[in-house]
Scaffold this active site. Structure first.
Site, mmCIF file in Angstrom:
data_model
loop_
_atom_site.group_PDB
_atom_site.id
_atom_site.type_symbol
_atom_site.label_atom_id
_atom_site.label_comp_id
_atom_site.label_asym_id
_atom_site.label_seq_id
_atom_site.Cartn_x
_atom_site.Cartn_y
_atom_site.Cartn_z
ATOM 1 N N THR B 163 1.067 -1.002 3.998
ATOM 2 C CA THR B 163 1.825 -0.986 2.743
ATOM 3 C C THR B 163 3.214 -0.418 3.081
ATOM 4 O O THR B 163 4.085 -1.167 3.477
ATOM 5 C CB THR B 163 1.088 -0.185 1.647
ATOM 6 O OG1 THR B 163 0.691 1.073 2.164
ATOM 7 C CG2 THR B 163 -0.144 -0.955 1.184
ATOM 8 N N LYS B 186 -4.601 2.263 7.965
ATOM 9 C CA LYS B 186 -3.322 2.213 7.245
ATOM 10 C C LYS B 186 -3.287 3.379 6.255
ATOM 11 O O LYS B 186 -4.317 3.882 5.831
ATOM 12 C CB LYS B 186 -3.120 0.894 6.506
ATOM 13 C CG LYS B 186 -4.047 0.549 5.384
ATOM 14 C CD LYS B 186 -3.852 1.178 4.036
ATOM 15 C CE LYS B 186 -2.401 1.144 3.585
ATOM 16 N NZ LYS B 186 -2.323 1.886 2.261
ATOM 17 N N THR B 197 -3.483 5.526 -0.157
ATOM 18 C CA THR B 197 -4.809 5.003 0.155
ATOM 19 C C THR B 197 -4.978 4.852 1.651
ATOM 20 O O THR B 197 -4.115 4.307 2.331
ATOM 21 C CB THR B 197 -5.017 3.625 -0.498
ATOM 22 O OG1 THR B 197 -5.220 3.822 -1.885
ATOM 23 C CG2 THR B 197 -6.253 2.925 0.084
ATOM 24 N N GLU B 277 7.097 7.902 6.922
ATOM 25 C CA GLU B 277 8.477 7.538 6.593
ATOM 26 C C GLU B 277 9.110 8.607 5.700
ATOM 27 O O GLU B 277 8.511 9.002 4.693
ATOM 28 C CB GLU B 277 8.401 6.245 5.787
ATOM 29 C CG GLU B 277 9.506 5.241 5.981
ATOM 30 C CD GLU B 277 9.290 4.089 5.009
ATOM 31 O OE1 GLU B 277 10.200 3.844 4.225
ATOM 32 O OE2 GLU B 277 8.223 3.467 5.040
ATOM 33 N N ASN B 396 8.336 8.202 -3.883
ATOM 34 C CA ASN B 396 7.248 8.280 -4.853
ATOM 35 C C ASN B 396 7.731 8.289 -6.289
ATOM 36 O O ASN B 396 6.938 8.155 -7.212
ATOM 37 C CB ASN B 396 6.365 9.493 -4.552
ATOM 38 C CG ASN B 396 5.487 9.220 -3.354
ATOM 39 O OD1 ASN B 396 4.691 8.302 -3.367
ATOM 40 N ND2 ASN B 396 5.664 10.004 -2.303
ATOM 41 N N SER B 401 8.161 1.089 -10.368
ATOM 42 C CA SER B 401 9.155 0.531 -11.296
ATOM 43 C C SER B 401 10.327 -0.097 -10.557
ATOM 44 O O SER B 401 10.340 -0.154 -9.356
ATOM 45 C CB SER B 401 9.649 1.621 -12.236
ATOM 46 O OG SER B 401 10.102 2.720 -11.496
#
Lengths: 401, 401
Positions: B163, B186, B197, B277, B396, B401
């Site tokens: 992701t 992941k 997750t 990251e 985050n 959005s």
């Protein structure tokens, strides 16, 4: 607290009769800002109660004040900002003791016969450094001379306990039966340093025993300051004290005393949340429909502490899935398929799945009220919190260095 | 795991014999990046075990895969990024079921007779939206045709489950007795979306019963993935699966199997921490001297989750007082006056008070190892975590959005 009582914000610890206070710059802070505060109970009585941090690592002034309070009497409270005096070993405890001894001597010289065992000490600031005791001791003598009657002394004291607070915080209730409760607070702002130490001093001119004060104080703090949770941290120095002078000569019922103390604490807690420099959102998290109030509180706290929920709110993002995930790890009874969530009254999740339009809810305002209904029982509780902003990261990553 | 065994990073789920894998772009992600992965066990055996999120709010694929795993057999795992399929109600569960049915059909057509009850499903992405099932179903047929032998299929799969991961994560152990364990992972990066997750698929060509696999997997995850705590959040979708083909025809001892599975999990966990990251620090928090390992773990987790500790590390600030305050609220036995703390081997607190030079420790490097010695017993545990950075807040607060 009834409608005929009066809650005001520009009065604090000197609103009740029988109290004097002062605040000065003693040179403890490098900035030269006010850093030493004093509250003195001139009686005729000096019953008192206190609640303290649950952190097992307690600052020297907390250990001292807890010991003093076992007697149920306080004549005065001396508070400093500019240093927490925590994790400072036996030397730090001796510093606290010396401060209380020095104040007892100065107050006795001034005409209020006092022993160190009737003096509480509070400190706030960076953990781990000893206080500059030459400045503290000189300040103690000076501040006793500065004590003023009237309200201004209380406001000076409220100023002197500020750290990263941007405004002093005061509140008072004038009961229609002619007795009063006042208070001042600092800390718990999002950017408050060194674990957002919360110091609160409450005063009343009611006639009350230490046991009555203790009961009123514990009920009030459990519903107000204990439900203000900015970042889940718990300071080494948190202290809330309640002093009664009996100067009104009125003996209120326990119920009336409880209500007035609760009203002042609730207002101070809301001021603490509002004065959160760098914070962009004031967030209320309500859990209702829990099996009991305790479980509702645990659930609300879990959501209020969740970093992903808090960053979403900083971004005005109605990311309700994070609320579901946060409540889902709380150690409480719940059935995922029965959970409903609303943001500012707009349903975003009904029966565990998304409501139409949930992603379009506008959360750009400064206030967000999250209501989570577990639909299991009657338990309800609310936690006050904030978003997790760049400001929080900036201030807290650059405080001590 | 002995010195004669070989841990490698550029091999994953297809390193052991008997497995095929693939990864494709099925159009689930709006970006067009790979988003569908498949791992197929070609046998001769198909024993399996799994551990799942402890969140009470579980995504549809978790509910499905838990049910499938009660049989102790797995023929295949189909994984998608681009949507968590969590909080999607009965419709979402039907989507998962339909995906498994479709894959069973496609695999049977391809020559591997399979039922939906032998297929695990994993999803990761935003919570609350239904998956685009037309794309998922078309993708399932396509990916079966893409299945490649050799290592590249495993790497393609590792890519397709990413992701916000920046690199795929693979590891494999080649045991000197000629059996192997491989795996891909992941998530759990600081900026991983939707609760970071974590999806992990492990494979082995050892001969092992479902019970032996379950035992090895639980021991390994409790010491690796369970001790990786980036932000205290726990996803609705976390899944770790272990599939055994028996294709090596070697039956290792439980001890050897445990060690190899642990080695792969430990390496994948370190890769998850490293690929964060926006994160500027890799932080290890060790508590030793606790009364037992469980208390050491609780203490280390409390410090690793503390926002004020994490923001201080972001600022390279050796603010050890925050570490003391964080451990002090952990529900474990401790004596404040016995606690010692070091940062990267430099003592900063000894016996509960500051060590000389503590404020001058250089924490500007990317790695910080905090060691907290409670000096009460032999319990020791380490949590891997990260700092709390502007990058964390930025990513985050702007994800959905």
């Amino acid at each position: 607290m009834t409608s005929s009582d009066n809650l005001v914000r520009n009065q604090g610890v000197t609103a009740p009769l029988g109290f004097r206070a002062a605040g000065i710059a003693a040179g403890i802070k490098a900035t030269g800002k006010p850093d030493l505060a004093l509250v003195v109970n001139e009686g005729p009585e000096c019953a008192a109660a206190g609640v303290f941090t649950r952190n097992k690592v307690k600052a020297a002034p907390v250990l001292w004040s807890q010991q003093v309070l076992t007697g149920g009497r306080l004549r005065a409270v001396i508070l400093n900002s500019g240093g927490a005096n925590a994790c400072t070993g036996p030397g730090g405890f001796q510093d606290t003791h010396a401060t209380a001894e020095e104040l007892a001597k100065a107050l006795s010289n001034w005409g209020t016969e006092t022993g160190a065992g009737e003096i509480a000490v509070c400190s706030t600031g960076l953990i781990g450094d000893r206080l500059p005791m030459d400045k503290v001791i000189a300040g103690v003598t000076e501040i006793v001379h500065e004590m003023a009657g009237g309200l201004s002394g209380g406001t000076d004291a409220a100023h002197a306990i500020m750290t990263t607070d941007t405004v002093p915080k005061e509140a008072a209730v004038h009961h229609h039966d002619k007795w009063n409760v006042g208070g001042m607070a600092k800390g718990a702002g999002m950017l408050a340093p060194s674990l957002a130490t919360m110091l609160v001093v409450l005063t009343t001119d009611a006639v009350a025993t230490p046991e009555q004060l203790d009961s009123a104080l514990r009920k009030a703090t459990s519903r107000t300051f204990d439900r203000l949770d900015v970042d889940g941290s718990c300071s080494t120095n948190d202290t809330v004290l309640l002093l009664a002078s009996g100067a009104s000569a009125v003996t209120p019922s326990q119920q009336d005393l409880d209500a007035a103390v609760l009203a002042v604490c609730d207002d101070l807690a809301s001021q603490l949340m509002a004065d959160a420099e760098g914070v962009t959102k004031r967030v209320l998290v309500t859990v209702r429909g829990a099996v009991d109030e305790e479980q509702a509180l645990i659930g609300a706290r879990a959501v209020a502490r969740d970093s992903l929920v808090k960053t979403a709110f900083f971004g005005s993002d109605p990311n309700w899935g994070r609320v579901l995930a946060a409540i889902g790890i709380a150690p409480i009874e719940l059935e995922p398929d029965r959970i409903s969530v609303s943001f500012n009254g707009n349903p975003v999740c009904v029966g565990g799945t998304g409501a139409p339009g949930a992603r379009e809810i506008d959360l750009s305002g400064a206030d967000i009220h999250v209501v989570i209904d577990l639909e299991l029982g009657e338990g309800e509780a609310t936690i006050r919190t904030t978003d997790l902003s760049h400001g929080y990261v900036e201030e807290n990553s650059a405080y001590s260095s």
